[in-house]
Design an enzyme around this catalytic site. Structure first.
Site, short mmCIF file in Angstrom:
data_model
loop_
_atom_site.label_atom_id
_atom_site.label_comp_id
_atom_site.label_asym_id
_atom_site.label_seq_id
_atom_site.Cartn_x
_atom_site.Cartn_y
_atom_site.Cartn_z
N GLU A 1 19.21 10.51 84.12
CA GLU A 1 18.30 9.83 83.20
C GLU A 1 17.31 10.80 82.57
O GLU A 1 16.56 11.50 83.26
CB GLU A 1 17.53 8.72 83.94
CG GLU A 1 16.62 7.91 83.03
CD GLU A 1 16.07 6.67 83.68
OE1 GLU A 1 15.03 6.17 83.22
OE2 GLU A 1 16.68 6.18 84.67
N LYS B 1 11.55 0.37 90.48
CA LYS B 1 12.66 1.18 89.98
C LYS B 1 12.14 2.53 89.49
O LYS B 1 12.77 3.57 89.68
CB LYS B 1 13.37 0.44 88.85
CG LYS B 1 14.67 1.11 88.37
CD LYS B 1 14.47 2.04 87.19
CE LYS B 1 15.79 2.60 86.69
NZ LYS B 1 15.60 3.57 85.59
N ASP C 1 21.20 10.15 101.88
CA ASP C 1 21.82 8.86 101.57
C ASP C 1 20.91 8.04 100.66
O ASP C 1 19.94 7.41 101.12
CB ASP C 1 22.09 8.11 102.88
CG ASP C 1 22.91 6.84 102.69
OD1 ASP C 1 22.96 6.32 101.56
OD2 ASP C 1 23.49 6.37 103.68
N HIS D 1 10.38 8.69 76.30
CA HIS D 1 11.74 8.53 76.81
C HIS D 1 12.76 8.73 75.70
O HIS D 1 13.77 9.42 75.89
CB HIS D 1 11.89 7.14 77.42
CG HIS D 1 13.24 6.90 78.02
ND1 HIS D 1 13.62 7.41 79.24
CD2 HIS D 1 14.32 6.22 77.56
CE1 HIS D 1 14.85 7.05 79.51
NE2 HIS D 1 15.30 6.33 78.51
#
Length: 426
Positions: free
Chosen positions: A85, A263, A279, A378
């Site tokens: 991202e 998130k 993990d 972004h």
């Protein structure tokens, strides 16, 4: 050269030069980061991959960046981040730059305790069965610790046993929890082995049939915390501080906002966890389960407040089950190089840095939302991907990106038109 996380002009360097600069800033021989170079065969190859999972047919590459400017507990830290991202690495670096004005990030942790559950069904007297298991605490702990003498030798092992009664639509289950100090491991294999070993005896004592014997990813006894003060002047003044607090308060109160807010935290956390061969799914499961409050409502993991001096005080606490021994961390060459770049020696130190990155990432997103909006920064970075997608060369990308941002049309169709125009003029 003293270790530093401040590397001037890093983004303007070619990839190979960036890698060399990062190694030197971390006090490493550049050769120690050779695994980061996909073109020289030092990273994960098909043979190694074939030993990691089943039915291997290839290897998926993920960009690996380095977040700069981090100071954690007074130590300069360069942070490897693996993510697809755009804006994640840049945002974390920028937030860390603001935090270092007031001393950077300060962290702490509980002991590295992981838990395994042993589910016992069909117990006629579950309350009494629970007490019988607690009476057998020392016997069960001894049986479990005998499965991993090396862990006990290193100071780990079962610390306690808890027993819960869990009502369900199919009856009441007696569930025994082994609480295990796993030291520098993530711990899944160790606690699962212990649960398997004590299961039969636990079933006998409780008077029922054993069913599940497995780790829980709700690692609420293995918490890491990070805090930082973000300087009001660096942010643009009191009004920006107030809006950041308002934006964070909505995430505390509203599950719809909290999901995206959290998130943003995981954007940073998962990137470091992946880079170090840990993990990601276990960490994400633990984090989101921790975001459910005692009332059963999903809420934000972080908190942002105005301190007495008018700055933003940010805090983050969540489970962080990461390790430095076992798993992909010891198998994957890139993960080994990432750990070397971080300069960490214990799993707790790694967990705390990961948590600091999560706080930085979250703060950067909340600040952007409370000021210019998330899309400006972004989409500026996303425009690079779009330009490449339509076939722009390395020399053409900057001009295409500049036009896409100026036109506020960061789309493939517009990028194609812009590229055609540029080429027609050249």
């Amino acid at each position: 050269m003293a270790r530093t996380s401040r590397i001037q002009g890093l983004r303007d360097l070619p990839v190979e030069a960036r890698r060399k600069a990062a190694a030197e800033a971390a006090g490493l021989d550049p050769a120690s980061l050779a695994a980061f170079d996909p073109g020289h065969g030092h990273g994960l190859d098909a043979v190694a991959a074939d030993h990691m999972i089943e039915n291997v047919v290839g290897i998926l590459g993920v960009p690996l960046g380095v977040a700069t400017n981090f100071v954690v507990n007074g130590r300069e830290v360069l942070v490897p981040m693996a993510t697809e991202e755009a804006s994640v690495v840049a945002a974390a670096s920028n937030a860390a730059k603001i935090a270092r004005v007031r001393g950077g990030f300060h962290t702490s942790s509980t002991a590295p305790i992981m838990q395994a559950q042993v589910q016992i069904v069909g117990v006629r007297d579950p309350e009494a069965g629970r007490v019988r298991l607690l009476e057998a605490r020392d016997e069960l702990i001894g049986l479990a610790n005998a499965q991993d003498e090396k862990l006990v030798e290193f100071g780990g092992g079962v610390r306690d046993i808890a027993v819960r009664l869990v009502p369900s639509r199919a009856g009441t289950y007696v569930v025994a929890h082994l609480q295990v100090d796993v030291r520098d491991a993530m711990g899944a294999n160790a606690v699962n082995t212990m649960a398997e070993a004590v299961a039969a005896r636990a079933g006998e004592i409780a008077g029922g049939r054993v069913l599940l014997r497995i780790l829980t990813n709700k690692a609420d006894l293995r918490l890491s915390r990070a805090r930082a003060v973000f300087d009001a002047e660096s942010l643009g003044g009191p009004a920006v501080v107030d809006d950041i607090v308002h934006a964070a308060a909505l995430a505390e109160a509203d599950p719809y906002r909290a999901a995206t807010h959290n998130k943003g935290i995981m954007n940073g956390i998962s990137a470091v966890v992946l880079a170090t061969g840990n993990d990601t799914r276990a960490v994400e499961a633990g984090a989101h389960s921790h975001a459910v409050s005692e009332s059963g409502r999903y809420t934000s993991l972080s908190r942002f407040e105005k301190d007495a001096d008018g700055n933003v005080a940010g805090t983050l606490e969540l489970p962080m089950p990461v390790g430095l021994v076992g798993g992909a961390t010891r198998v994957h060459p890139v993960a080994q190089a990432a750990v070397a770049l971080l300069g960490v020696r214990t799993a707790t130190e790694l967990a705390e840095i990961v948590t600091a990155v999560g706080l930085a990432q979250n703060f950067a997103a909340v600040r952007a939302l409370a000021t210019e909006g998330i899309q400006r920064g972004h989409m500026s970075l996303h425009a690079r991907n779009i330009a490449t997608t339509v076939g722009a060369t390395a020399a053409e990308v900057p001009a295409v990106v500049a036009r896409l941002v100026a036109d506020r049309k960061v789309r493939a169709d517009h990028a194609g038109k812009v590229l055609a125009e540029l080429r027609a003029k050249s």
